[in-house]
Scaffold this motif. Structure first.
Motif, PDB file in Angstrom:
ATOM      1  N   ILE A 142       0.839  -1.203   0.000  1.00  0.00           N
ATOM      2  CA  ILE A 142       0.000   0.000   0.000  1.00  0.00           C
ATOM      3  C   ILE A 142       0.875   1.254   0.000  1.00  0.00           C
ATOM      4  CG2 ILE A 142      -1.585   1.365   1.402  1.00  0.00           C
ATOM      5  CD1 ILE A 142      -3.011  -0.763  -0.114  1.00  0.00           C
ATOM      6  N   LEU A 143       1.901   1.252   0.830  1.00  0.00           N
ATOM      7  CA  LEU A 143       2.777   2.425   0.908  1.00  0.00           C
ATOM      8  C   LEU A 143       3.517   2.653  -0.410  1.00  0.00           C
ATOM      9  CD1 LEU A 143       4.261   1.842   4.479  1.00  0.00           C
ATOM     10  CD2 LEU A 143       2.557   3.539   3.827  1.00  0.00           C
ATOM     11  N   LEU A 144       4.011   1.557  -1.009  1.00  0.00           N
ATOM     12  CA  LEU A 144       4.710   1.690  -2.289  1.00  0.00           C
ATOM     13  C   LEU A 144       3.769   2.168  -3.384  1.00  0.00           C
ATOM     14  CD1 LEU A 144       7.010  -1.480  -2.275  1.00  0.00           C
ATOM     15  CD2 LEU A 144       7.720   0.900  -2.120  1.00  0.00           C
ATOM     16  N   ARG A 145       2.568   1.626  -3.388  1.00  0.00           N
ATOM     17  CA  ARG A 145       1.622   2.041  -4.427  1.00  0.00           C
ATOM     18  C   ARG A 145       1.243   3.508  -4.262  1.00  0.00           C
ATOM     19  NH1 ARG A 145      -4.424  -0.304  -5.976  1.00  0.00           N
ATOM     20  NH2 ARG A 145      -4.670   1.067  -7.804  1.00  0.00           N
ATOM     21  N   CYS A 146       1.147   3.951  -3.014  1.00  0.00           N
ATOM     22  CA  CYS A 146       0.827   5.354  -2.784  1.00  0.00           C
ATOM     23  C   CYS A 146       1.910   6.255  -3.371  1.00  0.00           C
ATOM     24  CB  CYS A 146       0.665   5.601  -1.289  1.00  0.00           C
ATOM     25  SG  CYS A 146       0.153   7.266  -0.860  1.00  0.00           S
ATOM     26  N   LEU A 147       3.175   5.897  -3.154  1.00  0.00           N
ATOM     27  CA  LEU A 147       4.267   6.677  -3.732  1.00  0.00           C
ATOM     28  C   LEU A 147       4.255   6.611  -5.251  1.00  0.00           C
ATOM     29  CD1 LEU A 147       7.385   6.035  -1.438  1.00  0.00           C
ATOM     30  CD2 LEU A 147       6.119   8.150  -1.737  1.00  0.00           C
ATOM     31  N   LEU A 148       4.026   5.414  -5.810  1.00  0.00           N
ATOM     32  CA  LEU A 148       4.013   5.258  -7.268  1.00  0.00           C
ATOM     33  C   LEU A 148       2.884   6.068  -7.902  1.00  0.00           C
ATOM     34  CD1 LEU A 148       4.772   1.498  -8.047  1.00  0.00           C
ATOM     35  CD2 LEU A 148       6.018   3.494  -8.859  1.00  0.00           C
ATOM     36  N   GLU A 149       1.692   5.955  -7.323  1.00  0.00           N
ATOM     37  CA  GLU A 149       0.552   6.692  -7.868  1.00  0.00           C
ATOM     38  C   GLU A 149       0.790   8.196  -7.786  1.00  0.00           C
ATOM     39  OE1 GLU A 149      -2.253   5.681  -9.246  1.00  0.00           O
ATOM     40  OE2 GLU A 149      -2.413   3.537  -8.798  1.00  0.00           O
ATOM     41  N   LEU A 150       1.382   8.639  -6.675  1.00  0.00           N
ATOM     42  CA  LEU A 150       1.653  10.062  -6.519  1.00  0.00           C
ATOM     43  C   LEU A 150       2.656  10.546  -7.559  1.00  0.00           C
ATOM     44  CD1 LEU A 150       1.140  12.569  -4.658  1.00  0.00           C
ATOM     45  CD2 LEU A 150       3.209  11.888  -3.436  1.00  0.00           C
ATOM     46  N   ALA A 151       3.683   9.721  -7.845  1.00  0.00           N
ATOM     47  CA  ALA A 151       4.749  10.146  -8.749  1.00  0.00           C
ATOM     48  C   ALA A 151       4.355  10.030 -10.215  1.00  0.00           C
ATOM     49  CB  ALA A 151       6.005   9.318  -8.490  1.00  0.00           C
ATOM     50  N   LEU A 152       3.565   9.019 -10.565  1.00  0.00           N
ATOM     51  CA  LEU A 152       3.343   8.707 -11.976  1.00  0.00           C
ATOM     52  C   LEU A 152       1.903   8.878 -12.436  1.00  0.00           C
ATOM     53  CD1 LEU A 152       5.504   5.442 -12.197  1.00  0.00           C
ATOM     54  CD2 LEU A 152       6.202   7.787 -12.674  1.00  0.00           C
ATOM     55  N   ALA A 153       0.942   9.052 -11.526  1.00  0.00           N
ATOM     56  CA  ALA A 153      -0.459   9.087 -11.957  1.00  0.00           C
ATOM     57  C   ALA A 153      -1.255  10.113 -11.166  1.00  0.00           C
ATOM     58  CB  ALA A 153      -1.083   7.693 -11.821  1.00  0.00           C
ATOM     59  N   SER A 154      -0.700  11.278 -10.920  1.00  0.00           N
ATOM     60  CA  SER A 154      -1.423  12.322 -10.197  1.00  0.00           C
ATOM     61  C   SER A 154      -1.034  13.681 -10.762  1.00  0.00           C
ATOM     62  CB  SER A 154      -1.109  12.256  -8.698  1.00  0.00           C
ATOM     63  OG  SER A 154       0.201  12.752  -8.445  1.00  0.00           O
ATOM     64  N   ASN A 155      -1.731  14.706 -10.281  1.00  0.00           N
ATOM     65  CA  ASN A 155      -1.409  16.069 -10.710  1.00  0.00           C
ATOM     66  C   ASN A 155      -0.593  16.806  -9.664  1.00  0.00           C
ATOM     67  OD1 ASN A 155      -3.332  16.488  -8.720  1.00  0.00           O
ATOM     68  ND2 ASN A 155      -4.304  18.205  -9.780  1.00  0.00           N
ATOM     69  N   ALA A 156       0.128  16.042  -8.837  1.00  0.00           N
ATOM     70  CA  ALA A 156       0.973  16.660  -7.808  1.00  0.00           C
ATOM     71  C   ALA A 156       2.040  17.526  -8.462  1.00  0.00           C
ATOM     72  CB  ALA A 156       1.617  15.574  -6.950  1.00  0.00           C
ATOM     73  N   PRO A 157       2.534  18.543  -7.756  1.00  0.00           N
ATOM     74  CA  PRO A 157       3.631  19.365  -8.306  1.00  0.00           C
ATOM     75  C   PRO A 157       4.834  18.498  -8.660  1.00  0.00           C
ATOM     76  CG  PRO A 157       2.695  20.390  -6.348  1.00  0.00           C
ATOM     77  CD  PRO A 157       2.076  19.047  -6.445  1.00  0.00           C
ATOM     78  N   THR A 158       5.567  18.924  -9.651  1.00  0.00           N
ATOM     79  CA  THR A 158       6.692  18.125 -10.141  1.00  0.00           C
ATOM     80  C   THR A 158       7.736  17.902  -9.058  1.00  0.00           C
ATOM     81  OG1 THR A 158       6.318  19.152 -12.313  1.00  0.00           O
ATOM     82  CG2 THR A 158       8.361  17.923 -12.015  1.00  0.00           C
ATOM     83  N   TYR A 200       3.313  14.586 -18.578  1.00  0.00           N
ATOM     84  CA  TYR A 200       2.099  14.920 -19.329  1.00  0.00           C
ATOM     85  C   TYR A 200       2.389  15.130 -20.806  1.00  0.00           C
ATOM     86  CZ  TYR A 200       0.853  16.201 -14.516  1.00  0.00           C
ATOM     87  OH  TYR A 200       0.680  16.208 -13.156  1.00  0.00           O
ATOM     88  N   ALA A 201       3.387  14.414 -21.336  1.00  0.00           N
ATOM     89  CA  ALA A 201       3.778  14.522 -22.740  1.00  0.00           C
ATOM     90  C   ALA A 201       4.126  15.956 -23.133  1.00  0.00           C
ATOM     91  CB  ALA A 201       2.670  13.972 -23.652  1.00  0.00           C
ATOM     92  N   GLY A 202       4.574  16.760 -22.164  1.00  0.00           N
ATOM     93  CA  GLY A 202       5.007  18.129 -22.451  1.00  0.00           C
ATOM     94  C   GLY A 202       3.880  19.124 -22.640  1.00  0.00           C
ATOM     95  N   ILE A 203       2.642  18.766 -22.225  1.00  0.00           N
ATOM     96  CA  ILE A 203       1.520  19.684 -22.425  1.00  0.00           C
ATOM     97  C   ILE A 203       1.634  20.896 -21.509  1.00  0.00           C
ATOM     98  CG2 ILE A 203      -0.982  19.917 -22.227  1.00  0.00           C
ATOM     99  CD1 ILE A 203      -1.257  17.050 -23.092  1.00  0.00           C
ATOM    100  N   ILE A 204       1.955  20.643 -20.209  1.00  0.00           N
ATOM    101  CA  ILE A 204       2.153  21.736 -19.260  1.00  0.00           C
ATOM    102  C   ILE A 204       3.376  21.412 -18.418  1.00  0.00           C
ATOM    103  CG2 ILE A 204      -0.289  22.319 -19.124  1.00  0.00           C
ATOM    104  CD1 ILE A 204      -0.401  20.852 -16.459  1.00  0.00           C
ATOM    105  N   ASP A 205       3.753  22.343 -17.556  1.00  0.00           N
ATOM    106  CA  ASP A 205       4.855  22.162 -16.606  1.00  0.00           C
ATOM    107  C   ASP A 205       6.127  21.698 -17.298  1.00  0.00           C
ATOM    108  OD1 ASP A 205       2.800  20.946 -13.858  1.00  0.00           O
ATOM    109  OD2 ASP A 205       3.252  22.961 -14.565  1.00  0.00           O
ATOM    110  N   GLY A 206       6.762  22.605 -17.911  1.00  0.00           N
ATOM    111  CA  GLY A 206       8.041  22.292 -18.536  1.00  0.00           C
ATOM    112  C   GLY A 206       7.912  21.896 -19.981  1.00  0.00           C
ATOM    113  N   GLN A 207       6.853  22.377 -20.664  1.00  0.00           N
ATOM    114  CA  GLN A 207       6.672  21.997 -22.053  1.00  0.00           C
ATOM    115  C   GLN A 207       7.765  22.568 -22.960  1.00  0.00           C
ATOM    116  OE1 GLN A 207       2.971  23.634 -23.352  1.00  0.00           O
ATOM    117  NE2 GLN A 207       3.270  25.577 -22.341  1.00  0.00           N
ATOM    118  N   ASP A 208       8.505  23.548 -22.451  1.00  0.00           N
ATOM    119  CA  ASP A 208       9.623  24.049 -23.248  1.00  0.00           C
ATOM    120  C   ASP A 208      10.856  23.171 -23.093  1.00  0.00           C
ATOM    121  OD1 ASP A 208      10.851  26.639 -20.985  1.00  0.00           O
ATOM    122  OD2 ASP A 208      10.113  24.618 -20.615  1.00  0.00           O
ATOM    123  N   GLY A 209      10.795  22.165 -22.208  1.00  0.00           N
ATOM    124  CA  GLY A 209      11.876  21.199 -22.090  1.00  0.00           C
ATOM    125  C   GLY A 209      13.063  21.677 -21.299  1.00  0.00           C
ATOM    126  N   GLY A 210      13.026  22.868 -20.730  1.00  0.00           N
ATOM    127  CA  GLY A 210      14.203  23.368 -20.066  1.00  0.00           C
ATOM    128  C   GLY A 210      14.039  23.642 -18.594  1.00  0.00           C
TER     129      GLY A 210
END
Length: 871
Positions: free
Chosen positions: A313-329, A385-395
């Protein structure tokens, strides 16, 4: 009126004569011990309190012991005198008093603190007073304790452990209904538990965790303010570096309250997706701070062993937060860092979200479920997010760090070769489309590797190519199977068998985009290039595109092309290493026609040339002798110097296992440390990952030695009557000299032994004939026999010495053989033919003409200078 009158008379002195401060303070100090009335002592304390602001040194020197006596005797009787004496002591011990402008103010505060803490009596009294219900008494004791902790933390902690009421009263502070008392108690608690495991353990069993979690809930969870932050800091301080508290925290199921703060159910079934209220949240500044502390606490629990159900449960919580949420980068980056190295990702299924374009992150689409491995691959290749927002300029710093950490987590997952080969196998076309295993993330990676960018080259595109090459190079880490398997990847066939693959894989030199539905049979051979052929061609085209950027004076695009070239060189170096078949394919497709200008590119090109020379063992047009001619023309010293320059480059030295993201000011020499770009508004980029840094450090020296070897191999002959293996083939001149010297010693000593044996054989018949011929010669014979015995003794001694030296030499030869086998596990086979360098250059020129013609057909510009040079 009595108070004012008494104070006035005390300060006025006899007949109204003015007094100096020290005399006044001494009189007031005498009142603390001599006056029997409580009101008189109270008046003296209040006067000293006023004087302590301006006469801190005098009050401390004269009255400090008297104030401590008043605290001990009168604090249980009168709240007013207790309040006054606590405030006076706090003023005397404060090292940050704004009213004290003297340079010795800190020293005075520390001096008074040492006097107060000279015995445990005062501290025990303060621990008793923080349990008092009176507001000012409790608050004053808390304030003084905080000052003492700040000045002499270890001493106060030592008294606290032995206090009979300290622990219970500190925990009771957290239940005080008065917020100011509770908040001051939280502040003191953070300092009290700092770096003291014993206090942490005792407070944990006193129920401090429950009290802190209750405060967090009452304050609104992570949406709360600074109070929630202090509570989370206290929990972190109680758990960090304390295995006992970590085990206690998990055994009491308190961890479930932490996951509820995430809005992540602690009993969520593995097959159910994470709730939307967890994945999609609103993020304010204070909530980001609180979440960062909470994620750190969750990382502590993940690192501590517990029940498998809780761990999952703890590992999944970290994984979901990192890879499947809108949390700040930044929060996602922290979660990725805390994932354990041995995490198994193949069974983890996530349901990621993607923001709707042009909605400023207010609307989100729910994507199809995918594995965590595929999510990592997509994050590395396309970005968050495939570069749609948050760093879409890549830099942007955090966005690029997110891709680098995803790359690191993927590398940790792929430590086992079987897992790497399983992913790589999905890109190898089978005999029929029905048998092809579809993996959209791997296909997305292949698309990034095989789609050549157009100029002008943006940072986003260069990052996509560069990070894809770094990710793909992981498959070849210490693997002899992956290079041969990757040779069978044909991008065009993969595209045909997977029509839904985003984008079509084409080579610009082939003349444009092929139509997937209508395949021209005459062009079928050209289109069915292998991935290695495609990468080799892209490397050549990248050098041409870089030269155009140089001609146009665009330094930024020139740098981006350098990063793309470095990515291709990193991938090819690891692919071709210890893979003769891959080297043969690379050489046959004109791989040696690359040159570089940037110092990194030159060093990597030199390394790649050395790899091709070392592992050019399969028959082909370009032989080891041909490559040696190129090395001889460039000189091994220059190539070695270029390889050494890579290790000295800041872009290489700044890479660490924790961070591969660097900042730069705007020039190639302007790279700064990864730790500095947090405080500077600088652009970010990636040149190397730690995987290649380790690979380079392990093999660069052996490649420098390889280019000094003669292309013709030779085997060292084994010694007679010795079972030396024929694999002792030393291409190293130093080792060859050692072996030759040892053989000369053995041969010389063997010759001396044979000469001594011959002398013995000659002396034996002489002695026999003399004894038969004349008996008078018996004495002579006896003398000769004695001489022979002496000679035999000398021969035996020399023989034993020879045998000992021989064994030592053999042992040394075996050590040489073992050292050589460790440095070079296999020897090069004898080259069957040698060709002149001019023949090779002519063939290379022919191929370049053919490539230029294909570029012209593709509509690409070719400079006139290049055309004239070809003619």
């Amino acid at each position: 009126m009595d108070f004012l009158s008494q104070t006035y008379n005390a300060l006025r002195g006899p007949a109204g004569a003015p007094q100096i401060p020290s005399e006044t303070i001494r009189k007031l100090s005498d009142r603390l011990s001599q006056e029997t009335l409580l009101s008189d002592r109270r008046a003296a304390v209040l006067s000293l309190k006023g004087l302590s602001k301006d006469c801190k040194a005098e009050v401390g020197e004269i009255s400090l012991f008297g104030l401590l006596d008043v605290l001990e005797k009168d604090s249980d009787i009168d709240a007013d005198i207790t309040k006054a004496v606590l405030e006076t002591l706090t003023s005397l011990c404060d090292v940050n008093d704004e009213n004290d402008g003297l340079p010795t103010g800190k020293a005075l505060g520390m001096k008074h603190t040492d006097v107060v803490l000279s015995t445990a009596q005062t501290c025990n009294k303060l621990f008793q007073l923080i349990g008092d219900t009176a507001f000012y008494t409790r608050f004053g004791a808390l304030s003084l304790l905080q000052i003492l902790l700040q000045n002499r933390k270890i001493v106060v902690q030592g008294y606290f452990i032995k206090s009979p009421v300290g622990f219970s009263h500190v925990v009771a502070l957290l239940e005080d209904k008065r917020e100011i008392i509770r908040n001051e108690g939280l502040t003191m608690l953070q300092v009290l538990i700092s770096q003291n495991a014993e206090i942490q353990k005792i407070l944990a069993f006193e129920g401090v965790f429950e009290k802190l979690l209750n405060i967090i809930t009452a304050e609104g969870g992570l949406e709360g303010g600074i109070i929630v932050q202090n509570c989370l800091n206290s929990i972190d301080g109680l758990l960090r570096f304390n295995v006992s508290n970590l085990s206690y925290f998990r055994e009491t199921s308190l961890w479930t309250q932490l996951t509820s703060l995430f809005m992540f159910p602690s009993n969520l079934p593995p097959d159910d997706p994470a709730p939307a209220e967890f994945a999609l949240q609103f993020w304010e500044a204070q909530k980001k701070v609180n979440m960062g502390i909470l994620v750190g606490i969750l990382g502590l629990l993940v690192g501590n062993k517990g029940k498998s159900s809780e761990q999952s449960i703890l590992l999944r919580c970290l994984l979901e937060l990192a890879l499947a949420s809108n949390a700040p980068t930044a929060i996602k980056n922290q979660a990725l860092r805390l994932l354990p190295v041995s995490l198994v990702l193949s069974k983890a299924v996530l349901t990621p979200y993607q923001p709707v374009p042009d909605t400023n992150g207010e609307e989100w689409d729910r994507l199809e479920p995918t594995t965590a491995v595929n999510a990592l691959i997509n994050n590395v290749v396309e970005g968050e997010y495939a570069g749609i927002i948050d760093g879409q300029d890549g830099g942007k710093q955090d966005a690029l760090q997110f891709r680098a950490l995803s790359l690191s987590v993927f590398q940790n997952y792929c430590k086992e070769e079987e897992l790497r080969l399983e992913i790589l196998q999905t890109l190898v076309p089978s005999q029929g489309p029905k048998n092809f295993k579809k993996n959209m993330a791997a296909l997305n990676l292949l698309s990034a590797l095989t789609t050549f960018p157009t100029s002008p080259l943006s940072t986003q595109v260069s990052n996509r190519i560069h990070l894809s090459t770094l990710l793909f190079s992981i498959f070849f880490n210490r693997s002899h199977t992956a290079p041969s398997l990757a040779q069978h990847i044909i991008p065009s066939l993969v595209t045909q068998q997977n029509p839904s693959t985003p984008g079509s894989y084409f080579i610009p030199a082939d003349g444009g985009h092929p139509n997937q539905n209508q395949v021209d049979e005459s062009d079928n051979d050209e289109r069915q290039q292998t991935l290695l052929q495609t990468l080799t061609e892209h490397l050549t085209l990248s050098f041409l595109s870089r030269s155009r950027a140089v001609e146009q004076g665009d330094s930024r695009e020139e740098r981006e092309w350098d990063r793309v070239i470095v990515g291709y060189l990193i991938l090819l170096s690891q692919w071709l290493y210890d893979s003769p078949a891959s080297v043969r394919e690379f050489l046959d497709n004109g791989g040696l026609s690359v040159v570089g200008v940037d110092v990194l590119v030159q060093g990597l090109c030199s390394f790649l040339l050395a790899v091709c020379y070392e592992y050019d063992r399969d028959p082909g047009e370009i032989t080891r002798q041909t490559v040696h001619s190129i090395i001889h023309r460039l000189t091994p010293d220059i190539l070695s110097a270029r390889m050494n320059s890579v290790r000295d480059d800041d872009r290489f030295k700044s890479v660490s296992p924790d961070s591969a993201v660097l900042s730069y000011i705007g020039s190639q020499s302007g790279v700064v440390s990864p730790k500095t770009h947090i405080s500077q508004n600088l652009d970010a980029e990636i040149w190397f990952d730690w995987n290649f840094v380790e690979f380079w450090k392990l093999n660069s020296y052996s490649m420098q030695r390889a280019i000094t070897m003669d292309p013709a191999t030779f085997a060292a002959q084994p010694l007679e009557n010795e079972a030396l293996t024929p694999s002792l083939v030393d291409d190293n001149p130093e080792q060859a000299a050692v072996v030759s010297s040892l053989r000369e010693i053995i041969q010389r000593q063997a010759t001396e032994l044979e000469q001594l044996r011959g002398v013995i054989q000659q002396e034996k018949p002489v002695a026999s004939e003399s004894s038969v011929a004349n008996s008078s010669l018996q004495d002579t014979v006896q003398q000769q026999k004695r001489e022979l015995e002496i000679l035999r003794s000398e021969i035996e001694q020399k023989t034993r010495k020879f045998d000992e030296e021989k064994r030592a030499i053999i042992d040394q030869l075996v050590l040489v053989q073992e050292e050589f086998n460790n440095l070079q596990t296999s020897k090069a086979e004898a080259d069957k033919e040698q060709e002149d360098l001019l023949v090779f250059l002519e063939e290379l020129s022919t191929k370049r003409k053919r490539d230029k013609e294909r570029m012209r057909n593709a509509g690409l510009a070719v400079s006139e200078d290049e055309a004239e040079a070809d003619d």
